[in-house]
Design an enzyme around this catalytic site. Structure first.
Site, PDB file in Angstrom:
ATOM      1  N   THR A 159       0.902  -1.148   0.000  1.00 16.51           N
ATOM      2  CA  THR A 159       0.000   0.000   0.000  1.00 16.51           C
ATOM      3  C   THR A 159       0.933   1.187   0.000  1.00 16.51           C
ATOM      4  O   THR A 159       2.060   1.076   0.478  1.00 16.51           O
ATOM      5  CB  THR A 159      -0.821   0.008   1.307  1.00 16.51           C
TER       6      THR A 159
ATOM      7  N   GLY B 244     -10.347  -3.625   1.581  1.00 15.92           N
ATOM      8  CA  GLY B 244      -9.465  -3.515   2.747  1.00 15.92           C
ATOM      9  C   GLY B 244      -9.643  -2.196   3.471  1.00 15.92           C
ATOM     10  O   GLY B 244     -10.664  -1.519   3.304  1.00 15.92           O
TER      11      GLY B 244
ATOM     12  N   GLY C  79      -1.005  -2.497   6.138  1.00 14.57           N
ATOM     13  CA  GLY C  79      -0.926  -3.748   6.891  1.00 14.57           C
ATOM     14  C   GLY C  79      -2.079  -4.663   6.553  1.00 14.57           C
ATOM     15  O   GLY C  79      -2.741  -4.491   5.528  1.00 14.57           O
TER      16      GLY C  79
ATOM     17  N   GLY D 266      -5.305  -5.377   6.385  1.00 16.58           N
ATOM     18  CA  GLY D 266      -6.407  -4.423   6.426  1.00 16.58           C
ATOM     19  C   GLY D 266      -7.558  -4.767   7.345  1.00 16.58           C
ATOM     20  O   GLY D 266      -8.139  -3.885   7.983  1.00 16.58           O
TER      21      GLY D 266
END
Lengths: 338, 338
Positions: free
Chosen positions: A205, A235, A257, A259
Site C-alpha cells: 500500500t 481492505g 498492513g 487491512g
C-alpha cells in the site's frame, strides 16, 4: 504619545499574522510509506533497495516542493502518491497485484484535516492514478465513497487520466498470482474460505501525510489490494477512520498492513482519538495503536502520522516498512528495516 | 468448626458464579431504530404510525426472545433486523429504495463486541436479508467487507436466502424515484454532481444493538441506501466505525442519518472512544457525537447504543427517529417523535 501608541497597535496587528505564517512555514512536513510486511535485508538486493529508496525520495521531493511553494497539503499528498502509483515497485496504481480472476482492482482515499471532507474509491480498474479519483470524489461530489464502475463513471467529471487495463499488467505481479494459486491448490482442504493473503506477507500500500504552510493536514492512501483476492474484498485503505484519517485538531494518518485488523481497530481514527481525548502525543498514540492494540489482535503492519506541530512518527510491528519523511527545517530520512 | 468452614467455602465458590450469571441475565437488553429524518406527526396517519410501531415491537420481541432464551447478542440482532428487512415500511431489504438506474442495492454490517470481529456487504442485489450476508462474512471469511457480485458469490457458502430482484420491487419506492428524477430534471443546473438525497430527508436505515446474558454486545445495521443514488455510492451503514461498531469494553452502536457525515465523523466508534478515553457515560458520549459534533458539521440523523451494563441511549438531531428498546427487567418503550 497617542500617535506612537496607535502606530504600535497598527504595527503589531500588521506584523503578528505574518510572524505566525513564518512559524507555520518552518513546520511544514511530509511523510511517506510504501507498504509494510516481512521485508528483510537478506531478501533485498542492494540494487533493489536503492530503487525503492530512490523512488520514495522522488515522491517525497515532489510533495515537499508543493508544500515549499505554498501549495495545499492535499495537493502534496496527491503529487507524491501519483509518483508511487506510477512505479511498478509498489502495490498501487501501475504495480497493483492481481485479483483471483486476473484483474487489477484498486482502492484509494484522501482526507482533508481542515474541512474533514473525505473522498474514497474502491474496486476501480481503469483510472491511472486512483488517488486523483479519491480527490475528485472529495472535491466534486456530495459523497465520500464510491465503488466499481459507478466510481469510474463519476470520475469522468474531473480531469483524471484513464488507462487501459493492459497498462496495469506487470509480469512480476502475474507470476505472484500464479504462485499463490498453485499453493492454494495444494491447500485445497481450506477451499473456498482459505486466507488469500500473500505468503510472504507483504502488505503493499502507499500512503502520504502532509502538513502545509497554512497549518492544514491531509492524508492519503492507495493500494492494489491483496494478490488473489476474491469476492469484492475491500481492505482498510479506502475506509475513512480505518486506513486513512486527517484532522487539523490532532493529526493525519495513513496505514499499511493486514487491512481487516485495521478496520476492526478503526486504527487511523484511533490515533486521533487517543490524542484528542487522552492527551497523548502523536508518537504515543500511534505506538499504542500499532505496537499494543493491533499487535495483541494479530494485526501486522504500521502507519505514518504527522501532528499539527509537524511532529512525525512511523511505527510498525512487522519486519520492515518502506518509509521516509522531509521537514521544512531540512531534516530528512528514508528507511526500510527496523 | 473446620468442617463448617470448608462447607462455607464450597458453598460460596459454588454460588458466586451463579449469582453473577443472574446479574448478567437481568441486564440483557435490545434497542432498535428504523431510520431518522423529517418524520413529523402531521405527515403520519394514525394507521401508519401504528403499523410502524407494531413492526418495531415485533422485531424487538424476536430479538428479546433470543436473548431471554440465552441466545447470542449477534443472533438477536440478526433476528430483529430480518423482520425489519422483510417489511416494506423500512428502507432495508424488501423496502429498499431504488438507485438512479432503477435497481435495489443494499448494504449491511454486523460487529461482535466480544471478539471485535466484523462483517459487511455493500451493493448486494439478490440477498433477501443482507444482515445474514454480513453475519456470513463475519463468521465464514477472513475478511471484513465485500462488495457487489463478489459478496453475493461468497455468501453462497452460508445458508443465506436469495431472492429474485423482482422481490424488492415496491410501488411506493418506485414512485419516490420517479418523483425525485422529475425534481432533479428541474434542478438541472446542479447537473451531474447534484445532491441525490430524498427531498423529505428521510434516512431510511434499520439497526439493532443487543446485550446478551453472557455480557456480549453486538451491533448491526442494514440499509437500501439513498433514493436515486448513483456512482456506486456507499454510505455509513456498512462501514465499521462509521455506522456500526461494538466493543464489550464500552458499547454497541448503530447509526442512521446522512451517511457521509457519519463517515467523516467516524461516528459509531467515536461514541466508544469518548467512553474509553474520556470516561463519558454512553448517554454523554452519544449526545456529544449526535447533538454536538454531527450537528455542527450539518450531519442530520441519530444513533442507538447500549453499554456493557445495559444502559440504553437513542439520541437524534432530526425531527424524528423510529426507535424502541426492551430490557431484561421488563422495561419497554416504542417512540417515533421527539
Amino acid at each position: 504619545m497617542k500617535k506612537i501608541f496607535i502606530l504600535l497597535v497598527i504595527l503589531t496587528n500588521g506584523l503578528l499574522p505574518a510572524q505566525q505564517k513564518i512559524q507555520n512555514g518552518e513546520n511544514f512536513a511530509i511523510v511517506i510509506h510504501g507498504g509494510a510486511g516481512t521485508i528483510l535485508k537478506k531478501n533485498l538486493t542492494d540494487e533493489l533497495e536503492k530503487e525503492y529508496k530512490d523512488k520514495i525520495a522522488q515522491a517525497m521531493q515532489a510533495g515537499y516542493d508543493t508544500l515549499k511553494n505554498g501549495g495545499r497539503s492535499m495537493d502534496a499528498v496527491v503529487a507524491a502518491i501519483k509518483i508511487l502509483e506510477d512505479s511498478p515497485l509498489f502495490n498501487a496504481g501501475k504495480g497493483s497485484v492481481f485479483t483471483a480472476d486476473g484483474k487489477n482492482e484498486m482502492d484509494a482515499a484522501i482526507m482533508d484535516g481542515n474541512t474533514l471532507k473525505a473522498g474514497a474509491v474502491a474496486g476501480v480498474r481503469t483510472i491511472k492514478n486512483p488517488i486523483t479519483a479519491a480527490l475528485c470524489v472529495l472535491e466534486k461530489s456530495q459523497h465520500v465513497m464510491m465503488v466499481g464502475s459507478g466510481a469510474e463513471k463519476f470520475v469522468k467529471t474531473c480531469s483524471c487520466e484513464f488507462a487501459d487495463t493492459s497498462y496495469f499488467f506487470e509480469q512480476k505481479r502475474w507470476d505472484q498470482l500464479q504462485k499463490i494459486k498453485q499453493t492454494e491448490k495444494m491447500e485445497s482442504d481450506h477451499g473456498f474460505v482459505s486466507p488469500v493473503e500473500d505468503k510472504d506477507k507483504k502488505f503493499g500500500t502507499v500512503g502520504v501525510v502532509a502538513l502545509d504552510k497554512a497549518g492544514n493536514i491531509a492524508a492519503g492512501t492507495s493500494t492494489g489490494g491483496m494478490t488473489n483476492k476474491k469476492f469484492g474484498r475491500v481492505g482498510d485503505a479506502p475506509i475513512i477512520g480505518a486506513g486513512t484519517y486527517a484532522n487539523n485538531k490532532t493529526c493525519g494518518v495513513s496505514c499499511t498492513g493486514h487491512g481487516e485488523y485495521f478496520i476492526r481497530a478503526v486504527a487511523a481514527y484511533d490515533v486521533s482519538a487517543l490524542m484528542e481525548y487522552k492527551g497523548l502525543s502523536v508518537e504515543q498514540a500511534a505506538a499504542e495503536v500499532v505496537m499494543k492494540k493491533l499487535k495483541s489482535m494479530g494485526g501486522e503492519g504500521g502507519l505514518i502520522a504527522i501532528d499539527k506541530k509537524g511532529n512525525i512518527t512511523m511505527p510498525f510491528n512487522s519486519a520492515g516498512m518502506y518509509r521516509g519523511y522531509m521537514k521544512g527545517n531540512g531534516k530528512k530520512e528514508i528507511l526500510i528495516f527496523k
